[in-house]
Write an enzyme that holds these catalytic residues in place. Structure first.
Site, PDB file in Angstrom:
ATOM      1  N   GLU A 145      30.112  63.057   5.351  1.00  0.00           N
ATOM      2  CA  GLU A 145      29.816  63.900   6.528  1.00  0.00           C
ATOM      3  C   GLU A 145      30.478  65.266   6.382  1.00  0.00           C
ATOM      4  O   GLU A 145      31.515  65.392   5.727  1.00  0.00           O
ATOM      5  CB  GLU A 145      30.360  63.225   7.796  1.00  0.00           C
ATOM      6  CG  GLU A 145      29.339  62.429   8.577  1.00  0.00           C
ATOM      7  CD  GLU A 145      28.352  63.297   9.364  1.00  0.00           C
ATOM      8  OE1 GLU A 145      28.224  64.507   9.080  1.00  0.00           O
ATOM      9  OE2 GLU A 145      27.697  62.747  10.257  1.00  0.00           O
TER      10      GLU A 145
ATOM     11  N   ASP B 186      33.492  65.324  14.926  1.00  0.00           N
ATOM     12  CA  ASP B 186      33.925  66.056  16.126  1.00  0.00           C
ATOM     13  C   ASP B 186      34.245  65.015  17.211  1.00  0.00           C
ATOM     14  O   ASP B 186      35.350  64.488  17.267  1.00  0.00           O
ATOM     15  CB  ASP B 186      32.788  67.012  16.497  1.00  0.00           C
ATOM     16  CG  ASP B 186      33.108  67.937  17.653  1.00  0.00           C
ATOM     17  OD1 ASP B 186      34.285  68.227  17.884  1.00  0.00           O
ATOM     18  OD2 ASP B 186      32.163  68.383  18.335  1.00  0.00           O
TER      19      ASP B 186
ATOM     20  N   ARG C  57      24.993  78.337   6.863  1.00  0.00           N
ATOM     21  CA  ARG C  57      25.246  77.183   5.988  1.00  0.00           C
ATOM     22  C   ARG C  57      25.558  77.600   4.554  1.00  0.00           C
ATOM     23  O   ARG C  57      26.200  76.880   3.810  1.00  0.00           O
ATOM     24  CB  ARG C  57      24.014  76.260   5.942  1.00  0.00           C
ATOM     25  CG  ARG C  57      23.702  75.557   7.238  1.00  0.00           C
ATOM     26  CD  ARG C  57      22.656  74.466   6.991  1.00  0.00           C
ATOM     27  NE  ARG C  57      21.999  74.045   8.217  1.00  0.00           N
ATOM     28  CZ  ARG C  57      22.470  73.142   9.064  1.00  0.00           C
ATOM     29  NH1 ARG C  57      23.620  72.567   8.830  1.00  0.00           N
ATOM     30  NH2 ARG C  57      21.795  72.803  10.143  1.00  0.00           N
TER      31      ARG C  57
HETATM   32  P1  IMP Z   1      30.028  64.432  16.582  1.00  0.00           P
HETATM   33  O1  IMP Z   1      28.898  63.469  16.764  1.00  0.00           O
HETATM   34  O2  IMP Z   1      30.504  64.994  17.919  1.00  0.00           O
HETATM   35  O3  IMP Z   1      31.184  63.904  15.770  1.00  0.00           O
HETATM   36  O4  IMP Z   1      29.438  65.711  15.895  1.00  0.00           O
HETATM   37  C1  IMP Z   1      29.050  65.762  14.600  1.00  0.00           C
HETATM   38  C2  IMP Z   1      28.029  66.871  14.374  1.00  0.00           C
HETATM   39  O5  IMP Z   1      28.175  67.974  15.303  1.00  0.00           O
HETATM   40  C3  IMP Z   1      28.280  67.457  13.015  1.00  0.00           C
HETATM   41  O6  IMP Z   1      27.593  66.724  12.009  1.00  0.00           O
HETATM   42  C4  IMP Z   1      27.803  68.881  13.183  1.00  0.00           C
HETATM   43  O7  IMP Z   1      26.421  68.965  12.960  1.00  0.00           O
HETATM   44  C5  IMP Z   1      28.069  69.220  14.633  1.00  0.00           C
HETATM   45  N1  IMP Z   1      29.348  69.990  14.804  1.00  0.00           N
HETATM   46  C6  IMP Z   1      30.466  69.558  15.433  1.00  0.00           C
HETATM   47  N2  IMP Z   1      31.427  70.511  15.419  1.00  0.00           N
HETATM   48  C7  IMP Z   1      30.891  71.574  14.756  1.00  0.00           C
HETATM   49  C8  IMP Z   1      31.402  72.880  14.397  1.00  0.00           C
HETATM   50  O8  IMP Z   1      32.555  73.279  14.679  1.00  0.00           O
HETATM   51  N3  IMP Z   1      30.543  73.689  13.713  1.00  0.00           N
HETATM   52  C9  IMP Z   1      29.277  73.311  13.371  1.00  0.00           C
HETATM   53  N4  IMP Z   1      28.764  72.108  13.684  1.00  0.00           N
HETATM   54  C10 IMP Z   1      29.560  71.245  14.372  1.00  0.00           C
END
Ligand code: IMP
Length: 178
Positions: free
Chosen positions: A100, A104, A166
């Protein structure tokens, strides 16, 4: 500094630091999975650059596969549904490392792990370049972490802001107000 749309970002993790950390993670994975049947599954789009540098440093035989996550809102409730798409590798009886870009809240990896477990792998571990411990509310913590970072928005090295950024070869964070 870089400007993407309406936002300005400043350097946070340099390309040298990224290459050093990906090399170290690659060597660690090679040691931990030596002699085991291993499949790497990288989550597109965000993990493409990390996966590339990481896997160049993996010295043991391994299959490599790419998946996507499609997100949509269910009809009857407000919960976001995440579906794993594109897994065309048989992972039954094999060890899996999910690659991954960032963990977050942890919601995405929690959902992906449930989907992958249905395929009866021997084990599944998560290797993420970035981890935001302060934002994490999930069940499954990542097993391999490149950098633990504060709860701030970052772009570059695979990560996007509104689909841009990206391609940057380093990680940038939102510029703080002066
Ligand atoms: P989670 O499900 O909240 O853990 O989020 C994961 C997804 O959110 C990642 O695979 C990213 O696509 C997006 N994401 C979370 N934080 C960031 C960030 O700071 N910058 C860019 N994308 C983020």
């Amino acid at each position: 500094m870089v400007t993407i749309g309406d936002l300005t970002f400043e350097i946070f993790i340099t390309d040298e630091e990224l290459l050093q950390e990906t090399a170290s993670l690659g060597m660690q994975l090679s040691a931990d999975y030596a002699g085991k049947e291993l499949v790497f599954i990288a989550v597109l789009n965000g993990a493409f650059m990390f996966a590339s540098d990481l896997l160049k440093n993996v010295s043991i035989p391994a299959e490599i596969s790419f998946v996507k996550v499609s997100s949509y809102t269910g009809l009857t409730n407000s919960e976001e549904i995440k579906e794993l798409i594109g897994l065309n590798t048989n992972i039954q009886g094999k060890h899996v490392v999910l690659i991954e870009d960032i963990v977050d809240t942890g919601n995405t990896i929690d959902k992906l792990l449930v989907s992958l477990e249905k395929e009866n792998p021997l084990s599944v571990k998560v290797c993420t370049l970035l981890y935001k411990p302060e934002a994490f509310k999930g069940v499954n913590k990542p097993d391999y972490v490149g950098f633990s970072i504060p709860n701030a928005f970052v772009v570059g090295y695979g990560l996007d802001y509104n689909d841009l950024g990206r391609n940057l070869n380093a990680i940038y964070q939102l510029k703080k107000e002066e």
